[in-house]
Design a protein around this motif. Structure first.
Motif, PDB file in Angstrom:
ATOM      1  N   ARG A 140       0.950  -1.086   0.093  1.00 29.89           N
ATOM      2  CA  ARG A 140      -0.040  -0.060   0.010  1.00 29.89           C
ATOM      3  C   ARG A 140       0.891   1.293  -0.089  1.00 29.89           C
ATOM      4  O   ARG A 140       1.796   1.607   0.879  1.00 29.89           O
ATOM      5  CB  ARG A 140      -0.931   0.081   1.274  1.00 29.89           C
ATOM      6  N   VAL A 141       0.755   1.985  -0.860  1.00 28.22           N
ATOM      7  CA  VAL A 141       1.704   3.167  -1.161  1.00 28.22           C
ATOM      8  C   VAL A 141       0.996   4.647  -0.965  1.00 28.22           C
ATOM      9  O   VAL A 141      -0.254   4.594  -1.450  1.00 28.22           O
ATOM     10  CB  VAL A 141       2.611   3.125  -2.426  1.00 28.22           C
ATOM     11  N   ARG A 142       1.900   5.493  -1.073  1.00 23.63           N
ATOM     12  CA  ARG A 142       1.144   7.117  -0.924  1.00 23.63           C
ATOM     13  C   ARG A 142       0.875   7.323  -2.621  1.00 23.63           C
ATOM     14  O   ARG A 142       1.837   6.858  -3.451  1.00 23.63           O
ATOM     15  CB  ARG A 142       2.039   7.997  -0.470  1.00 23.63           C
ATOM     16  N   GLU A 178      -3.953   7.055  -2.223  1.00 22.70           N
ATOM     17  CA  GLU A 178      -3.071   5.995  -2.007  1.00 22.70           C
ATOM     18  C   GLU A 178      -3.281   5.148  -2.838  1.00 22.70           C
ATOM     19  O   GLU A 178      -4.600   5.045  -3.370  1.00 22.70           O
ATOM     20  CB  GLU A 178      -2.959   5.581  -0.651  1.00 22.70           C
ATOM     21  N   ARG A 194      10.812  -1.109  -0.705  1.00 23.06           N
ATOM     22  CA  ARG A 194      10.541   0.096  -0.223  1.00 23.06           C
ATOM     23  C   ARG A 194      11.305   1.041  -0.882  1.00 23.06           C
ATOM     24  O   ARG A 194      10.854   2.260  -1.370  1.00 23.06           O
ATOM     25  CB  ARG A 194      10.527   0.012   1.218  1.00 23.06           C
ATOM     26  N   GLU A 198       9.768   4.159  -3.293  1.00 26.62           N
ATOM     27  CA  GLU A 198      10.127   5.316  -2.893  1.00 26.62           C
ATOM     28  C   GLU A 198      10.951   6.260  -4.081  1.00 26.62           C
ATOM     29  O   GLU A 198      10.509   7.561  -4.297  1.00 26.62           O
ATOM     30  CB  GLU A 198      10.680   5.457  -1.407  1.00 26.62           C
ATOM     31  N   ILE A 205       3.472   2.510   2.733  1.00 24.53           N
ATOM     32  CA  ILE A 205       2.507   2.602   3.962  1.00 24.53           C
ATOM     33  C   ILE A 205       2.663   1.201   4.558  1.00 24.53           C
ATOM     34  O   ILE A 205       2.931   1.082   5.966  1.00 24.53           O
ATOM     35  CB  ILE A 205       1.207   3.149   3.638  1.00 24.53           C
ATOM     36  N   ALA A 206       2.454   0.242   3.796  1.00 22.84           N
ATOM     37  CA  ALA A 206       2.257  -1.122   4.435  1.00 22.84           C
ATOM     38  C   ALA A 206       2.850  -2.233   3.241  1.00 22.84           C
ATOM     39  O   ALA A 206       2.714  -2.149   2.230  1.00 22.84           O
ATOM     40  CB  ALA A 206       0.977  -1.555   4.874  1.00 22.84           C
TER      41      ALA A 206
END
Length: 242
Positions: A140-142, A178, A194, A198, A205-206
């Motif tokens: 789960r990402v922004r 998200e 990650r 990024e 996020i998770a």
């Protein structure tokens, strides 16, 4: 392989986790079982511990001194067998009767599938980058993940410790704030998922690992373990040339 001594083939296969006794009998009759390289169809066939068994071309693990488990590692748990600061470790979720070690690591803030085994050669090969065993993660990402992000990740990006690329990338759900994505890669570098996400503007996020080679997390509840055996173990071994 013997006619009068040893253990019935279907019993050995069932004990190795291939399936129920009835399922194993059906496999034998269908000609899907080989003993020492020879297809057998007789239900009266008996085998010895030194015999080599294959089902559908996959070797069956008969050495019951080796144990391989799948653990759904909870969030906040260290991929370690002990911690001098008293933090929770994966050892807290094992019965302690068999000494196991984890195959690679998941960060404390990453949950999901972690393999544990006492088969040293299997663990070494699974963790070695030359075997390129694929691992699947759901993150789960922004932010809203745009269409070109997957192409960029599959094509390769440059991180501080060198290039990295995804084997595949799928957007499962995209919203303005998200998104949920699935990423497959064979690299085991530190916090690689990650850092990759990024780098393309979508901090995690998770994060959950859902598969390691042919082994899948499935419906295994958080903190629970299950045996990796039978054809599943055989596929895992074949992934690394065993």
């Amino acid at each position: 392989m013997t006619d009068g001594e040893g253990i019935r083939l279907q019993k050995v296969l069932a004990g190795a986790g291939v399936g129920s006794r009835r399922v194993c009998e059906d496999l034998i009759v269908a000609g899907r079982v080989a003993v020492n390289g020879t297809i057998v169809r007789e239900l009266g066939t008996r085998v010895e511990p030194t015999d080599v068994l294959h089902v559908d071309g996959l070797r069956v693990q008969l050495d019951d001194t080796h144990t391989t488990l799948a653990l759904n590692k909870p969030f906040g748990v260290l991929s370690a067998m002990s911690d001098d600061r008293g933090r929770p470790t994966v050892a807290d979720y094992l019965d302690g009767e068999t000494r196991l070690f984890h195959v690679g690591r998941l960060d404390a803030d990453t949950e999901g599938l972690l393999l544990l085994t006492n088969d040293g050669e299997l663990a070494h090969r699974l963790a070695h980058p030359s075997y390129e065993v694929p691992k699947t993660y759901v993150a789960r990402v922004r932010g809203h993940v745009a269409r070109g992000v997957g192409k960029r990740l599959r094509g390769g990006i440059t991180l501080d410790d060198g290039p990295a690329h995804a084997d595949s990338f799928t957007v499962l759900e995209a919203r303005p704030e998200e998104s949920i994505v699935e990423i497959v890669l064979h690299s085991g570098r530190n916090r690689i998922v990650r850092r990759m996400l990024e780098a393309v503007g979508h901090p995690v996020i998770a994060l959950t690992r859902t598969s390691f080679g042919p082994v899948r997390l499935g419906q295994l509840r958080s903190g629970a373990t299950r045996a990796v055996a039978g054809t599943e173990l055989a596929r895992l071994q074949r992934e690394v040339g065993l």
